[in-house]
Design a protein around this motif. Sequence first.
Motif, PDB file in Angstrom:
ATOM      1  N   ALA A   4       0.854  -1.199   0.000  1.00 17.57           N
ATOM      2  CA  ALA A   4       0.000   0.000   0.000  1.00 17.57           C
ATOM      3  C   ALA A   4       0.881   1.237   0.000  1.00 17.57           C
ATOM      4  CB  ALA A   4      -0.900   0.001   1.229  1.00 17.57           C
ATOM      5  N   THR A   5       0.365   2.301  -0.592  1.00 18.99           N
ATOM      6  CA  THR A   5       1.138   3.554  -0.603  1.00 18.99           C
ATOM      7  C   THR A   5       0.548   4.594   0.355  1.00 18.99           C
ATOM      8  OG1 THR A   5      -0.126   4.220  -2.535  1.00 18.99           O
ATOM      9  CG2 THR A   5       2.067   3.323  -2.961  1.00 18.99           C
ATOM     10  N   SER A   6      -0.488   4.201   1.082  1.00 18.77           N
ATOM     11  CA  SER A   6      -1.079   5.154   2.031  1.00 18.77           C
ATOM     12  C   SER A   6      -1.112   4.550   3.442  1.00 18.77           C
ATOM     13  CB  SER A   6      -2.499   5.495   1.584  1.00 18.77           C
ATOM     14  OG  SER A   6      -3.202   6.075   2.647  1.00 18.77           O
ATOM     15  N   LEU A   7      -0.809   5.378   4.421  1.00 15.09           N
ATOM     16  CA  LEU A   7      -0.798   4.903   5.813  1.00 15.09           C
ATOM     17  C   LEU A   7      -2.176   4.420   6.256  1.00 15.09           C
ATOM     18  CD1 LEU A   7       1.393   7.629   7.582  1.00 15.09           C
ATOM     19  CD2 LEU A   7       2.073   5.304   6.961  1.00 15.09           C
ATOM     20  N   SER A   8      -3.225   4.909   5.593  1.00 14.11           N
ATOM     21  CA  SER A   8      -4.582   4.522   6.019  1.00 14.11           C
ATOM     22  C   SER A   8      -4.798   3.011   5.896  1.00 14.11           C
ATOM     23  CB  SER A   8      -5.631   5.291   5.220  1.00 14.11           C
ATOM     24  OG  SER A   8      -5.439   5.026   3.844  1.00 14.11           O
ATOM     25  N   ALA A   9      -3.988   2.335   5.066  1.00 11.83           N
ATOM     26  CA  ALA A   9      -4.104   0.875   4.916  1.00 11.83           C
ATOM     27  C   ALA A   9      -3.767   0.144   6.221  1.00 11.83           C
ATOM     28  CB  ALA A   9      -3.189   0.391   3.795  1.00 11.83           C
ATOM     29  N   LEU A  10      -3.141   0.864   7.167  1.00 10.50           N
ATOM     30  CA  LEU A  10      -2.719   0.230   8.421  1.00 10.50           C
ATOM     31  C   LEU A  10      -3.806   0.278   9.496  1.00 10.50           C
ATOM     32  CD1 LEU A  10       0.783   1.934   8.529  1.00 10.50           C
ATOM     33  CD2 LEU A  10       0.401  -0.507   8.132  1.00 10.50           C
ATOM     34  N   ALA A  11      -4.961   0.865   9.164  1.00 16.65           N
ATOM     35  CA  ALA A  11      -5.979   1.175  10.185  1.00 16.65           C
ATOM     36  C   ALA A  11      -6.349  -0.024  11.057  1.00 16.65           C
ATOM     37  CB  ALA A  11      -7.221   1.750   9.513  1.00 16.65           C
ATOM     38  N   GLU A  12      -6.346  -1.240  10.478  1.00 16.29           N
ATOM     39  CA  GLU A  12      -6.792  -2.396  11.272  1.00 16.29           C
ATOM     40  C   GLU A  12      -5.638  -3.200  11.858  1.00 16.29           C
ATOM     41  OE1 GLU A  12      -9.370  -4.484   8.640  1.00 16.29           O
ATOM     42  OE2 GLU A  12     -10.804  -2.814   8.683  1.00 16.29           O
TER      43      GLU A  12
END
Length: 303
Positions: free
Chosen positions: A87-95
């Motif tokens: 992923a290129t966005s930190l939001s992918a780490l939310a879970e």
Amino acid sequence: FATASSADASTEHGVKKFGVVGAGQMGIGIAQVATSVVGLPVVLVDTSAERLEKQIAFMGSVLAKDVAKGRMTEEQRAAALDRIVPATSLSALAECDFVVEAVSEDPAIKLELFRQLDGVLAAPAPGAVGPILASNTSSIPLTRIAGSVSAARATSVIGMHFMNPVPVMELVEVIPALQTADEVLLRTEALARAMGKTTARSADAPGFIANRLLMPMLNEAIMCLGEGIATPEDIDTVMRLGMRHPMGPLKLADFIGLDTCLAIMRVLYNEFGDPKFRPAPLLVRYVEAGWLGKKAGRGFYQY
Ligand code: CAA
């Protein structure tokens, strides 16, 4: 600070979804052990989609060697690669419930990243810890890093310092910040054990243990070279054959990256204020020249 060297082995890591930020040589190795040794799903974040692709292909080639040597089956290799979500966005780490940061050794970059991660990860439940937010920093004080996030999150911040190459080296240095909760320390050590590593605990002192001892030795080898005492080959031969080090100090400095070595020496020098830690002038010149070691094709040796 708990100085007991043997960690409480009864604690479990409890990780269900793992995250890595930074797909450089450390980040890709950490992602590899998380998926191939622990079997965790791994979200791997980097700003460059191209680097993600290249590094995951590299991981595939490392795992292919394990298949060839009978250490894993082709199915296990394919499954390990399938568990990696780039992923290129930190939001992918939310879970994710455990994230390791392995971006460049630059305090400004790391502190800003932690501030952003604080906003992305689930909020810690009142009185509870987690998601755990670990840094692979080799020398930046963890207490400062933990101080860059909210007080509720700071108890879940810890140093988890892997050695390069991560899949091969058996050590993980674990560094609690002053704010770190005991449960976070124990769960981090449990995860490192599940990765097949042995842990050593260090207080949050400059360079921790590994780089307090290693970097001055590499720096002194560069001083010897700068003073014209010997060739790179002879300096390395002395330490390889005379002290049975697997690599000589100049080759090892190239392998770590001369920019990283300089960043660590600067932390030691600034934090201790002791001239014994001054970076070798030749190291500074090489970094200024862009001769950063193996990754740049040129350092003390050509690659
Ligand atoms: N990823 C995965 N595996 C790798 C690898 C990589 N990047 N590089 C090498 N390997 C594996 C090889 O595939 C090989 O595996 P097999 O035994 O299964 O075939 C094994 O490592 C040995 O490799 P080689 O035979 O090619 O070469 P070698 O015997 O010279 O070993 C080495 C290579 C393990 C890197 C060894 O030279 C060594 O231990 N060097 C010192 C490394 C060191 O000191 N690391 C710490 C650096 S400091 C740090 O990381 C922390 C910091 O903060 C700066």
